[in-house]
Design a protein around this motif. Structure first.
Motif, PDB file in Angstrom:
ATOM      1  N   ASP A  24       0.840  -1.195   0.000  1.00 26.81           N
ATOM      2  CA  ASP A  24       0.000   0.000   0.000  1.00 26.81           C
ATOM      3  C   ASP A  24       0.875   1.244   0.000  1.00 26.81           C
ATOM      4  N   GLY A  25       0.837   2.002  -1.082  1.00 27.19           N
ATOM      5  CA  GLY A  25       1.653   3.201  -1.188  1.00 27.19           C
ATOM      6  C   GLY A  25       2.967   2.985  -1.899  1.00 27.19           C
ATOM      7  N   PRO A  45       6.332   6.041   0.748  1.00 28.76           N
ATOM      8  CA  PRO A  45       5.061   5.790   0.068  1.00 28.76           C
ATOM      9  C   PRO A  45       4.668   6.973  -0.819  1.00 28.76           C
ATOM     10  N   PRO A  47       2.136   9.080  -1.007  1.00 24.56           N
ATOM     11  CA  PRO A  47       1.717  10.369  -0.457  1.00 24.56           C
ATOM     12  C   PRO A  47       2.882  11.246   0.009  1.00 24.56           C
ATOM     13  N   TYR A 232       9.607   6.452   6.861  1.00 20.90           N
ATOM     14  CA  TYR A 232       8.865   6.613   5.616  1.00 20.90           C
ATOM     15  C   TYR A 232       8.799   8.060   5.148  1.00 20.90           C
ATOM     16  N   ALA A 292       3.290  14.317   6.072  1.00 16.13           N
ATOM     17  CA  ALA A 292       2.497  13.410   5.237  1.00 16.13           C
ATOM     18  C   ALA A 292       2.826  11.955   5.565  1.00 16.13           C
ATOM     19  N   ALA A 293       4.101  11.674   5.876  1.00 18.49           N
ATOM     20  CA  ALA A 293       4.496  10.312   6.248  1.00 18.49           C
ATOM     21  C   ALA A 293       3.812   9.879   7.534  1.00 18.49           C
ATOM     22  N   GLU A 295       1.039  11.075   8.740  1.00 20.33           N
ATOM     23  CA  GLU A 295      -0.395  10.940   8.462  1.00 20.33           C
ATOM     24  C   GLU A 295      -0.679   9.604   7.774  1.00 20.33           C
ATOM     25  N   TRP A 296       0.201   9.208   6.854  1.00 22.45           N
ATOM     26  CA  TRP A 296       0.058   7.919   6.178  1.00 22.45           C
ATOM     27  C   TRP A 296       0.258   6.764   7.155  1.00 22.45           C
ATOM     28  N   ARG A 300      -2.023   2.839   9.818  1.00 22.72           N
ATOM     29  CA  ARG A 300      -1.426   1.570   9.384  1.00 22.72           C
ATOM     30  C   ARG A 300      -0.451   1.010  10.419  1.00 22.72           C
TER      31      ARG A 300
END
Length: 407
Positions: A24-25, A45, A47, A232, A292-293, A295-296, A300
């Motif tokens: 995913d990503g 990823p 995003p 990430y 953003a990392a 938040e992603w 998860r």
């Protein structure tokens, strides 16, 4: 190599399916490559890549120093990332501030090399530390003119400070080691005991943050240093520290973005605690992309830790069955190191690379522990990440097994 197994046949890549939907990503990854060096830096990823690209293509301006719209957008993004860092670490914003640096090593040094003289009685660390901790504590102790104590760890990573004078001590240690992925046991209790005696604890969380965040969260050390590129995000260092510690620093590494006034022979520092560690222009795009990392990562996190644990056991069990190979780990972890026989670690890493398997070889910045203290030759390290799949592990085991059997 045995006559029945030529290097060409061992290196030949076997057909494998397209990238797994579990990635995913990470849909951009080639099915031909297996990246197993997340302990150095994780892959990013989509995003995160998109956030950094958006910064550079839509509003790539400065923060903190401008009043125009692009700059205000930068400031909002950076501020949001600071808030996310404290939130993900479970640290209260009323007591902690978040600063950004070049990497974990840089953050540790900025703290240690600016500790005020006369405040602390000794520096304490352990034999298993990354060079970022081990070497910087040497130079800090020399500068401050105080003793430096190096202690052992138990097999579970616990640090026994019984019998050591912790009065006004600076304790610097990792929350997860760089070689076997062993998490430091009872870290919260250690922090509380050191702080009770008037000391401070600085935690190297470079490995723990991506692999054991659930066990790191809420530990109120005086400072937690980590690397965004192991979580990430882009290449970036992160320091979450108490405002008391930041404001106590004898600031000596200074420049723009840290001062509110300057005269011929003096200056006045800004009141915001994070500025003590942020001289000069910051990596604005990287900071925003790290937001953003996070938040992603947030929704998860549990799934990633569960997946890493499952794949780590699969990897550990597979390596344990191989001939001419000795595991350095005593248990499965997202970071596993081993010693190959009949072939050097660096040479084996090259062989694996020719087969599309990317692993690390060396002493992994733990030279005192591995080379100086244990007298070990370079090892091979395999480390997992959110992009890792069962297919990756099986392929790595298959190729490595064929190579080791052919020796």
């Amino acid at each position: 190599m045995a006559a029945t197994a030529s290097p060409r046949s061992l290196f030949r890549r076997r057909p494998r399916p397209a990238a797994s939907s579990a990635r995913d990503g990470f849909d951009y990854l080639s099915a031909d490559d297996v990246y197993l060096d997340s302990a150095c830096q994780t892959l990013r990823p989509r995003p995160v890549i998109d956030a950094l690209t958006t910064y550079y293509t839509e509003y790539g301006a400065c923060g903190d120093r401008v009043r125009y719209a692009w700059g205000r957008r930068v400031e909002a993004g950076v501020s949001a990332t600071r808030d996310r860092v404290l939130s993900v670490l479970g640290l209260p914003a009323r007591r902690y501030a978040c600063a950004f640096t070049l990497n974990t090593t840089y953050g540790l040094n900025l703290l240690l090399q600016q500790l005020p003289a006369g405040r602390y009685g000794r520096i304490v660390t352990t034999h298993t530390e990354h060079n970022a901790v081990f070497v910087s504590t040497m130079t800090a102790a020399r500068r401050l003119g105080i003793p430096r104590t190096v202690v052992d760890r138990g097999a579970d990573g616990a640090v026994d400070l019984t019998g050591h004078d912790l009065t006004d001590a600076v304790v610097v240690l990792s929350a997860m080691d760089n070689v076997t992925g062993t998490v430091t046991a009872d870290l919260a209790d250690l922090v509380a005991e050191v702080q009770r005696r008037g000391g401070i604890v600085i935690v190297d969380a470079a490995q723990a943050a991506p692999h054991a965040l659930s066990r790191l969260r809420g530990i109120t050390a005086d400072a937690v240093c980590l690397s965004a590129h192991k979580m990430y995000g882009p290449s970036l260092g992160v320091v979450a520290a108490t405002t008391d510690l930041l404001m106590s620093l004898d600031a000596s590494f200074l420049g723009g973005g840290q001062v509110s006034a300057v005269t011929r022979d003096d200056f006045t520092l800004l009141s915001e605690p994070h500025t003590r560690l942020e001289p000069g222009l910051q990596a604005w795009g990287e900071v925003i992309a790290f937001g953003a990392a996070l938040e992603w990562l947030a929704p998860r996190l549990a799934a990633i830790e569960e997946s890493e644990a499952r794949l780590a056991q699969r990897l550990f069990d597979g390596l344990a069955r191989m001939p001419h190979l000795t595991l350095f780990n005593t248990a499965a972890a997202p970071v596993i190191s081993f010693v190959p026989a009949r072939v050097g670690a660096h040479r084996l890493a090259v062989f694996l690379s020719q087969a599309g398997i990317m692993v690390r070889s060396g002493h992994f910045c733990a030279h005192h522990w591995l080379a100086d203290r244990l007298g070990m030759e370079p090892l091979v390290r395999v480390s997992l990440g959110a992009h890792s799949t069962a297919e990756d592990v099986d392929r790595a085991l298959d190729v490595t097994s064929r190579m080791m059997r052919g020796l």
